[in-house]
Write an enzyme that holds these catalytic residues in place. Structure first.
Site, PDB file in Angstrom:
ATOM      1  N   ASP A   1       0.833  -1.255  -0.010  1.00  0.00           N
ATOM      2  CA  ASP A   1      -0.048   0.026  -0.050  1.00  0.00           C
ATOM      3  C   ASP A   1       0.879   1.238  -0.007  1.00  0.00           C
ATOM      4  O   ASP A   1       2.112   1.230   0.173  1.00  0.00           O
ATOM      5  CB  ASP A   1      -0.943   0.110   1.222  1.00  0.00           C
ATOM      6  CG  ASP A   1      -1.911   1.091   1.302  1.00  0.00           C
ATOM      7  OD1 ASP A   1      -2.336   1.542   0.276  1.00  0.00           O
ATOM      8  OD2 ASP A   1      -1.966   1.637   2.446  1.00  0.00           O
TER       9      ASP A   1
ATOM     10  N   ASP B   1       0.268   4.913   1.047  1.00  0.00           N
ATOM     11  CA  ASP B   1      -0.059   5.907   2.085  1.00  0.00           C
ATOM     12  C   ASP B   1      -0.067   5.182   3.433  1.00  0.00           C
ATOM     13  O   ASP B   1      -0.833   4.637   3.541  1.00  0.00           O
ATOM     14  CB  ASP B   1      -1.272   6.935   1.797  1.00  0.00           C
ATOM     15  CG  ASP B   1      -1.245   7.534   0.646  1.00  0.00           C
ATOM     16  OD1 ASP B   1      -0.004   7.839   0.012  1.00  0.00           O
ATOM     17  OD2 ASP B   1      -2.337   8.110   0.046  1.00  0.00           O
TER      18      ASP B   1
END
Length: 188
Positions: free
Chosen positions: A12, A14
Site C-alpha cells: 500500500d 500511504d
C-alpha cells in the site's frame, strides 16, 4: 518464452511508504517518506522480490488531484526508490470512491489481479503490506501467501484497524515488515 513466476511484495502507498494525510496526498511536495521505507524496498529487491504498489486513490474521483499529478507522484516515488538502490516495478491504483463499488478498490482484489494479468506472479509466494485491514482482506481475497499490517504510527487515526481479518504479522514499519517477509520466505 515463459518467464519464471515472480515473488512480489505488494505495498500500500500511504501509511506504508509515505506518511498518510487526512487531507490526501495531492502533490509531490505532500509526500513525506516514512524513515526506512525506501531502503526496505531495496532490501526486498535484494532478497529476490519484485515490489508493486497497489493503492486506493479516491482523491482522483473527488476532484482533489488530477490523474496527471498522481502519475507524477508515482514516477517520482519510483525515482526516489531507485536513488536508494531499490526498484518499484509498477504502481496500480484505484481512483474510485468507496460507494462506486468497483472491483479495484481494496479490500477487493482487482488491483492485484491487474498486476497478475501484466506480470507472471506467483501469488502463493507473494505478500501484501498495508496499514489497514482492508489491505489484509485484499491479500486474502487475491490469494497472497502472507500479509503484514504496519502501524507506522498511523493506525490509531483509523478506526476499525482491530476489526476484520488478522494479518500474519503486525509490525511498526515497512523496514520491519521487509525483515519479517525475508525471514518467513526463507522458511518456506
Amino acid at each position: 518464452m515463459t518467464r519464471e513466476p515472480l515473488r512480489v511484495v505488494f505495498l500500500d502507498r500511504d501509511g506504508v511508504i509515505n506518511h498518510d494525510s487526512p487531507d490526501y496526498i495531492r502533490r509531490w511536495s505532500d509526500v513525506r517518506f516514512i524513515p526506512g521505507s525506501l531502503s526496505a524496498v531495496r532490501m526486498l529487491n535484494d532478497a529476490g522480490f519484485a515490489v508493486i504498489v497497489v493503492t486506493n486513490q479516491s482523491a482522483v474521483h473527488r476532484g482533489l488531484i488530477s490523474p496527471v499529478e498522481l502519475d507524477r507522484i508515482h514516477r517520482n516515488m519510483k525515482r526516489a526508490a531507485a536513488a536508494a538502490g531499490g526498484c518499484i516495478t509498477d504502481v496500480f491504483f484505484c481512483p474510485h470512491l468507496p460507494e462506486e463499488g468497483c472491483d479495484c478498490r481494496k479490500p477487493r482484489p482487482g488491483l492485484i489481479r491487474r498486476a497478475r494479468n501484466k506480470y507472471p506472479i506467483d501469488l502463493e509466494k507473494s505478500y501484501m503490506v498495508g496499514d489497514r485491514t482492508t489491505d489484509i482482506e485484499c491479500a486474502r481475497r487475491a490469494g497472497c501467501g502472507g500479509s503484514v499490517l504496519v502501524s507506522a504510527g498511523n493506525t490509531a487515526a483509523f478506526p476499525g484497524v482491530d476489526e476484520g481479518p488478522h494479518p500474519d504479522m503486525t509490525v511498526e514499519n515497512l523496514a520491519e515488515a521487509a525483515r519479517w517477509i525475508i525471514r518467513n520466505a526463507s522458511r518456506k
